[in-house]
Design an enzyme around this catalytic site. Structure first.
Site, PDB file in Angstrom:
ATOM      1  CB  THR A  20      -0.949   0.017   1.225  1.00 19.84           C
ATOM      2  OG1 THR A  20      -0.156  -0.118   2.407  1.00 19.84           O
ATOM      3  CG2 THR A  20      -1.983  -1.086   1.164  1.00 19.84           C
ATOM      4  CB  THR A  78      -7.421   1.159  -4.400  1.00 15.69           C
ATOM      5  OG1 THR A  78      -7.177   2.564  -4.385  1.00 15.69           O
ATOM      6  CG2 THR A  78      -6.648   0.577  -5.567  1.00 15.69           C
ATOM      7  CE1 TYR A  83      -2.118   0.210  -3.232  1.00 19.09           C
ATOM      8  CE2 TYR A  83      -3.368   2.124  -3.991  1.00 19.09           C
ATOM      9  CZ  TYR A  83      -3.252   1.006  -3.176  1.00 19.09           C
ATOM     10  OH  TYR A  83      -4.284   0.681  -2.317  1.00 19.09           O
TER      11      TYR A  83
HETATM   12  N1  LIG Z   1      -5.437   2.763   3.211  1.00 21.56           N
HETATM   13  C1  LIG Z   1      -6.181   3.322   2.273  1.00 21.56           C
HETATM   14  O1  LIG Z   1      -6.411   4.546   2.259  1.00 21.56           O
HETATM   15  C2  LIG Z   1      -6.788   2.479   1.193  1.00 21.56           C
HETATM   16  C3  LIG Z   1      -7.568   3.098   0.214  1.00 21.56           C
HETATM   17  C4  LIG Z   1      -8.139   2.316  -0.791  1.00 21.56           C
HETATM   18  C5  LIG Z   1      -7.938   0.948  -0.796  1.00 21.56           C
HETATM   19  N2  LIG Z   1      -7.166   0.362   0.153  1.00 21.56           N
HETATM   20  C6  LIG Z   1      -6.992  -1.096   0.111  1.00 21.56           C
HETATM   21  O2  LIG Z   1      -7.544  -1.617   1.292  1.00 21.56           O
HETATM   22  C7  LIG Z   1      -6.839  -2.783   1.695  1.00 21.56           C
HETATM   23  C8  LIG Z   1      -6.447  -2.664   3.154  1.00 21.56           C
HETATM   24  O3  LIG Z   1      -5.637  -1.504   3.299  1.00 21.56           O
HETATM   25  P1  LIG Z   1      -4.970  -1.139   4.694  1.00 21.56           P
HETATM   26  O4  LIG Z   1      -5.119   0.317   4.869  1.00 21.56           O
HETATM   27  O5  LIG Z   1      -5.430  -2.082   5.745  1.00 21.56           O
HETATM   28  O6  LIG Z   1      -3.444  -1.435   4.326  1.00 21.56           O
HETATM   29  P2  LIG Z   1      -2.230  -1.769   5.301  1.00 21.56           P
HETATM   30  O7  LIG Z   1      -2.470  -1.177   6.644  1.00 21.56           O
HETATM   31  O8  LIG Z   1      -0.979  -1.411   4.570  1.00 21.56           O
HETATM   32  O9  LIG Z   1      -2.343  -3.343   5.461  1.00 21.56           O
HETATM   33  C9  LIG Z   1      -1.879  -4.237   4.492  1.00 21.56           C
HETATM   34  C10 LIG Z   1      -1.248  -5.394   5.233  1.00 21.56           C
HETATM   35  O10 LIG Z   1      -0.808  -6.350   4.276  1.00 21.56           O
HETATM   36  C11 LIG Z   1       0.442  -6.832   4.737  1.00 21.56           C
HETATM   37  N3  LIG Z   1       1.203  -7.458   3.678  1.00 21.56           N
HETATM   38  C12 LIG Z   1       2.071  -6.876   2.799  1.00 21.56           C
HETATM   39  N4  LIG Z   1       2.639  -7.812   2.029  1.00 21.56           N
HETATM   40  C13 LIG Z   1       2.120  -9.004   2.420  1.00 21.56           C
HETATM   41  C14 LIG Z   1       2.332 -10.327   2.004  1.00 21.56           C
HETATM   42  N5  LIG Z   1       3.206 -10.646   1.053  1.00 21.56           N
HETATM   43  N6  LIG Z   1       1.631 -11.321   2.625  1.00 21.56           N
HETATM   44  C15 LIG Z   1       0.763 -11.019   3.612  1.00 21.56           C
HETATM   45  N7  LIG Z   1       0.538  -9.780   4.067  1.00 21.56           N
HETATM   46  C16 LIG Z   1       1.208  -8.789   3.460  1.00 21.56           C
HETATM   47  C17 LIG Z   1       1.135  -5.611   5.286  1.00 21.56           C
HETATM   48  O11 LIG Z   1       2.215  -5.982   6.120  1.00 21.56           O
HETATM   49  P3  LIG Z   1       3.526  -5.041   6.163  1.00 21.56           P
HETATM   50  O12 LIG Z   1       3.025  -3.664   6.479  1.00 21.56           O
HETATM   51  O13 LIG Z   1       4.340  -5.665   7.237  1.00 21.56           O
HETATM   52  O14 LIG Z   1       4.145  -5.110   4.803  1.00 21.56           O
HETATM   53  C18 LIG Z   1      -0.008  -4.969   6.052  1.00 21.56           C
HETATM   54  O15 LIG Z   1      -0.101  -5.499   7.356  1.00 21.56           O
HETATM   55  C19 LIG Z   1      -5.686  -2.922   0.706  1.00 21.56           C
HETATM   56  O16 LIG Z   1      -6.051  -3.823  -0.301  1.00 21.56           O
HETATM   57  C20 LIG Z   1      -5.552  -1.547   0.102  1.00 21.56           C
HETATM   58  O17 LIG Z   1      -5.015  -1.609  -1.196  1.00 21.56           O
HETATM   59  C21 LIG Z   1      -6.602   1.096   1.144  1.00 21.56           C
END
Ligand SMILES: NC(=O)c1ccc[n+]([C@@H]2O[C@H](COP(=O)([O-])OP(=O)(O)OC[C@H]3O[C@@H](n4cnc5c(N)ncnc54)[C@H](OP(=O)(O)O)[C@@H]3O)[C@@H](O)[C@H]2O)c1
Length: 282
Positions: A67, A106, A130
């Site tokens: 992300t 997203t 991304y």
């Molecule tokens: N945050 C936003 O504003 C936003 C907006 C639109 C869509 N989204 C989508 O919503 C979803 C959740 O977002 P979020 O905010 O919860 O993101 P996040 O806090 O970055 O959580 C993503 C998690 O995935 C883990 N991860 C990364 N690589 C991995 C792997 N190879 N195997 C297993 N886990 C892995 C990360 O661990 P590490 O951190 O240790 O790498 C992190 O704990 C994502 O699909 C994102 O694209 C987010």
């Protein structure tokens, strides 16, 4: 299928949405296994098959993702590995095991140059690595012809967990007397707990009839400046805030100027009523 018998795996469990799901999971009678990157690295085909074969979940909620929007411009291979190739692996497992899949995507799959909210049918045209990697992940699910899946596109996700704009503004307000925030990028903040609640509440309805892409964001729209102002108001902060242009805050990855998602499909299909972004902030 009774709710009690539904076996669920949440990937990326230590991320923002993963933690939100965990924090409310006790409200539900599901059997949920939360797996962080240490317990299930979705880029490891062997681990995906070993771990998931042992658990045999009915539903996988894939919140794991790369992300880092700006860093992805330099780490394109890593972004694609996690957001596209690994999603393909998880999807393949689902297809072979008749597992249902809820995958999070997203607003960045769009070009962000629109003038009206993006419906699920609108043409995608990502402008960042991304966004393109997330779109490739979506496509591997769509092309798999999986019997039951939801791809849920969300935007501006925030909560008390992980790293997000809401927490960044509060941190900055603690350290500064004046903040500058861009006022020419529009979107819809989404309370991550609300998305988590939607997923757990409605997942018994995940079927071949409801499969598809859905947009989920709180209703209404605002700029980052409006959002920051509302966050500071909510916390009775006296930190001053000024509006700036995107050109005054350059970033590696280009940010969408208009990224509002039309979420009426969810309202129609599930009779779900979204909170306005300001009400959701509380
Ligand atoms: N945050 C936003 O504003 C936003 C907006 C639109 C869509 N989204 C989508 O919503 C979803 C959740 O977002 P979020 O905010 O919860 O993101 P996040 O806090 O970055 O959580 C993503 C998690 O995935 C883990 N991860 C990364 N690589 C991995 C792997 N190879 N195997 C297993 N886990 C892995 C990360 O661990 P590490 O951190 O240790 O790498 C992190 O704990 C994502 O699909 C994102 O694209 C987010």
């Amino acid at each position: 299928m009774s709710k009690r018998s539904i076996k669920i795996v949440v990937t990326g469990a230590s991320g923002q949405l993963g933690q939100c799901l965990k924090s409310i999971s006790t409200n539900w009678d599901y059997s949920i296994t939360f797996l962080d990157k240490q317990n299930l690295d979705i880029t490891s085909v062997k681990q995906v098959y070993d771990v998931l074969t042992t658990i045999q979940p009915d539903i996988i909620i894939n919140t794991a993702a790369y992300t880092h929007v700006d860093l992805a411009e330099e780490e394109s291979d890593r972004a694609y590995q996690i957001n596209a190739e690994a999603v393909n692996t998880v999807t393949r497992f689902c297809k072979e095991n008749e597992t249902k899949l809820i995958h999070i995507s997203t607003d960045y799959v769009f070009d962000g140059e629109g003038l009206e909210p993006y419906t699920e049918e609108r043409e995608t045209n990502p402008k960042t690595v991304y966004g393109a990697s997330k779109l490739a992940g979506e496509n591997s699910i769509l092309n798999s012809n999986l019997a039951a899946f939801w791809i849920i596109r969300t935007s501006w996700l925030y909560s008390n967990y992980g790293k997000n704009f809401y927490k960044t503004i509060l941190d900055l307000a603690d350290k500064n007397t004046i903040l500058s925030v861009v006022n020419d990028q529009w979107g819809s903040p989404t309370r991550a707990e609300e998305l988590a609640d939607f997923i757990l509440r409605y997942l018994p309805q995940l079927s071949s009839e409801t499969r598809g892409i859905y947009h989920f964001s709180n209703s209404g729209s605002c700029t980052w400046f409006d959002f920051a102002k509302a966050i500071l108001n909510k916390h009775n902060s006296h930190t001053e805030i000024t509006a700036i242009k995107s050109s005054e805050f350059p970033t590696k990855a280009r940010r969408p100027s208009y990224s509002v998602l039309d979420n009426s499909k969810i309202t129609q299909v599930f009779k779900y009523k979204f909170k306005n972004w300001l009400d959701a902030l509380g």
